[in-house]
Scaffold this motif. Structure first.
Motif, mmCIF file in Angstrom:
data_model
loop_
_atom_site.group_PDB
_atom_site.id
_atom_site.type_symbol
_atom_site.label_atom_id
_atom_site.label_comp_id
_atom_site.label_asym_id
_atom_site.label_seq_id
_atom_site.Cartn_x
_atom_site.Cartn_y
_atom_site.Cartn_z
ATOM 1 N N GLU A 112 13.596 87.358 37.330
ATOM 2 C CA GLU A 112 12.920 86.059 37.508
ATOM 3 C C GLU A 112 13.246 85.458 38.878
ATOM 4 O OE1 GLU A 112 14.358 83.985 34.081
ATOM 5 O OE2 GLU A 112 12.925 85.008 32.732
ATOM 6 N N LYS A 113 14.499 85.537 39.236
ATOM 7 C CA LYS A 113 14.933 84.988 40.522
ATOM 8 C C LYS A 113 14.251 85.730 41.682
ATOM 9 C CE LYS A 113 19.571 84.218 40.435
ATOM 10 N NZ LYS A 113 20.923 84.682 40.820
ATOM 11 N N TYR A 114 14.239 87.067 41.548
ATOM 12 C CA TYR A 114 13.612 87.904 42.566
ATOM 13 C C TYR A 114 12.132 87.525 42.723
ATOM 14 C CZ TYR A 114 11.413 91.933 44.732
ATOM 15 O OH TYR A 114 10.652 92.717 45.553
ATOM 16 N N VAL A 115 11.427 87.417 41.596
ATOM 17 C CA VAL A 115 9.990 87.107 41.637
ATOM 18 C C VAL A 115 9.750 85.742 42.281
ATOM 19 C CG1 VAL A 115 7.978 86.588 40.170
ATOM 20 C CG2 VAL A 115 9.300 88.677 39.783
ATOM 21 N N ARG A 116 10.612 84.762 41.955
ATOM 22 C CA ARG A 116 10.474 83.430 42.565
ATOM 23 C C ARG A 116 10.653 83.472 44.080
ATOM 24 N NH1 ARG A 116 13.193 81.293 38.049
ATOM 25 N NH2 ARG A 116 15.186 81.362 39.163
ATOM 26 N N SER A 117 11.386 84.477 44.574
ATOM 27 C CA SER A 117 11.611 84.581 46.019
ATOM 28 C C SER A 117 10.332 85.007 46.751
ATOM 29 C CB SER A 117 12.723 85.596 46.306
ATOM 30 O OG SER A 117 12.204 86.924 46.185
ATOM 31 N N ASP B 236 -0.136 86.454 41.954
ATOM 32 C CA ASP B 236 0.642 86.232 43.177
ATOM 33 C C ASP B 236 1.351 87.529 43.602
ATOM 34 O OD1 ASP B 236 -0.175 83.538 43.039
ATOM 35 O OD2 ASP B 236 1.461 83.089 41.662
ATOM 36 N N ASN B 237 2.699 87.538 43.593
ATOM 37 C CA ASN B 237 3.430 88.727 44.079
ATOM 38 C C ASN B 237 3.757 89.724 42.956
ATOM 39 O OD1 ASN B 237 5.061 86.614 43.105
ATOM 40 N ND2 ASN B 237 6.892 87.467 44.071
ATOM 41 N N PHE C 36 1.346 99.297 48.018
ATOM 42 C CA PHE C 36 2.354 98.365 47.494
ATOM 43 C C PHE C 36 3.461 98.149 48.526
ATOM 44 C CE2 PHE C 36 6.437 97.691 45.241
ATOM 45 C CZ PHE C 36 6.170 96.429 44.737
ATOM 46 N N GLU C 37 3.880 99.253 49.129
ATOM 47 C CA GLU C 37 4.959 99.158 50.104
ATOM 48 C C GLU C 37 4.563 98.297 51.304
ATOM 49 O OE1 GLU C 37 7.494 100.737 53.486
ATOM 50 O OE2 GLU C 37 5.396 101.224 53.237
ATOM 51 N N ARG C 38 3.271 98.270 51.587
ATOM 52 C CA ARG C 38 2.797 97.495 52.741
ATOM 53 C C ARG C 38 2.565 96.016 52.430
ATOM 54 N NH1 ARG C 38 -1.542 101.002 53.721
ATOM 55 N NH2 ARG C 38 -0.592 103.035 54.045
#
Lengths: 261, 200
Positions: free
Chosen positions: B66-71, B172-173, B195-197
């Motif tokens: 969750e934290k990662y996604v919020r970033s 979004d991301n 995806f990597e780009r």
């Protein structure tokens, strides 16, 4: 719409790709990894590797083909999965959940279980619970005896006397994700597929059926795709010995309106 | 560099093999502190929904995801990894997912008596909104459950099996593919490159 699959089968005998006829005439045709690279170029739908070695020792010294061979199934799976980006199924010699763990951990997407699944059907259930139904293919080798397909185990040598259809239904109920149906009578003979038996199976089962055994020319593929509902067709020798048989088969089938990739 | 979340029983090495083949640097994420090393993260789920979700909970990875996604950094779920993005699944009882995408995961078998399950093989995907992904191709699927999006704007791609189902999502991301790009030959490898780009 879901496409119908055409799958090359590669038999591995003591670390080499071989051809097979009636399950027991074997002729070396190449190196495991070189063959994989060739199928990769042809953009195949999926690959099936069957290890038909009778013992677990692999050929270490190299000989007539001037190519390297590999000495265990883990290495073979690892090498293939690093260069092949299509689904990979491995069968042969699988007796325990640890055998399945080893193959999947090293890069197999699916495992194919034959004799041991019949001997110990519980293996299908525990493997399917651990890896999901889609990872477990139950392979059934059969011969037609007095008009009915009967299960044969131990490389097709032992007639169990059990109806292949009944066994397929049980395997499905236990958690098999696909059934790989192999006609011993037709293995390596190039006389066409066993259409009527395949139809009996697809009528009864709710999981995909992969049919194997008997492909002799490209018309045989057209026939099986038009006369049966099998999800996938597998073949070995024709793809090894007929020039560019795989891409040609795909092209022809597409032209005839068969829903292939 | 891409991080692959290590969870579940299946063939998780295969996504790494595909990334190595594409010369994309990657590493495994098995501990919550590992997330900081990566600009992109993939959840390559194989196995059953509750099993993998429990592994994420046991390893304390849910709040880190969750934290990662919020970033705002890109996050991709593949196959079961896409299903885990949703709020709930009915595989082996009712189980809560990550809830990053609104909707639920249901059995394909409920849709029609005539469907063979699992849905195994190559099927087409139709792009339903603008994105950096080349989705109008055929890809390799193997699954017994499907995702239902509550919000239609999250649907990125649709495939047909009996009826239409959501085969790709993007909010979004956060991206999800029901099929296996790492097992879909060149058309699938292209998606991993795309995806990597994605920009962080």
């Amino acid at each position: 719409m879901l496409k119908r699959r055409l799958i090359p089968v590669l038999n591995i005998l003591n670390g080499h790709i071989v051809r097979s006829e009636h399950f027991n005439v074997h002729q070396k045709i190449g190196n495991v990894v070189n063959q994989a690279a060739r199928y990769n170029e042809w953009d195949v739908d999926e690959l099936i590797y069957l290890d038909i070695s009778r013992n677990r020792t692999y050929d270490l010294g190299r000989d007539d083909l001037k190519v390297k061979s590999y000495n265990n199934i883990e290495d073979i799976i690892k090498l293939i999965s690093k260069v092949c980006f299509m689904p990979l199924a491995f069968g042969g010699g699988i007796k325990t959940l640890e055998d399945i763990d080893l193959r999947i951990k090293n890069g197999a997407d699916k495992v194919i279980i034959n004799t041991e699944a019949f001997r110990n059907p519980e293996l299908i259930r525990i493997a399917s619970e651990k890896y999901g139904r889609q990872a477990i293919i139950v392979s059934i080798d059969y011969r037609i005896i007095e008009d009915s397909p009967l299960v044969h185990t131990q490389f097709g040598q032992f007639n169990t006397g059990v109806s292949a259809l009944q066994w397929a239904r049980e395997a499905e109920a236990l958690g098999a994700g696909e059934v790989f149906l192999n006609s011993i009578d037709r293995d390596g003979l190039a006389t066409g597929f066993d259409i009527s038996t395949i139809n009996e199976f697809t009528k009864e089962l709710k999981i995909p059926v992969i049919s194997c055994g008997g492909a002799g020319d490209l018309d045989d593929f057209y026939e099986i795709f038009t006369k049966t509902n099998c999800s996938a067709v597998a073949a070995g020798n024709i793809f090894h010995f007929t020039e560019r048989a795989y891409p040609r088969a795909k092209k022809e089938l597409k032209k005839e309106g068969i829903n292939v990739r | 560099m891409i991080g692959l979340i290590e969870c579940g029983n299946g063939n998780i090495q295969s996504v790494g093999n595909a990334l190595s083949f594409l010369n994309i640097e990657w590493g495994f994420i098995s501990h919550k502190n590992d997330f900081s090393k990566f600009s992109h993260v993939i959840l390559p789920g194989v196995g059953s929904f509750p099993h993998v979700m429990n592994r994420l909970i046991e390893n304390d990875l849910v709040s880190e995801i969750e934290k990662y996604v919020r970033s705002g950094r890109p996050f991709l779920g593949i196959c079961l990894g896409m299903q885990l993005l949703f709020e709930e699944s009915s595989e082996y009882g009712s189980n809560e997912g990550l809830g990053l995408i609104k909707g639920t995961v249901k059995p394909l078998a409920d849709r029609s008596q005539d469907l063979l399950v699992p849905h195994v093989g190559w099927n087409n995907c139709r792009n339903s909104k603008k994105s950096p992904f080349t989705l109008d191709e055929s890809f390799y699927f193997t699954h017994s459950y499907y995702c239902h999006c509550s919000e239609s704007e999250d649907v990125l791609g649709v495939s047909e099996y009996g009826q239409d189902f959501v085969s790709a999502v993007k909010k979004d991301n956060v991206v999800g593919f029901q099929f296996h790009p790492e097992k879909s030959q060149k058309t699938g490898l292209k998606l991993l490159n795309e995806f990597e780009r994605l920009e962080c």
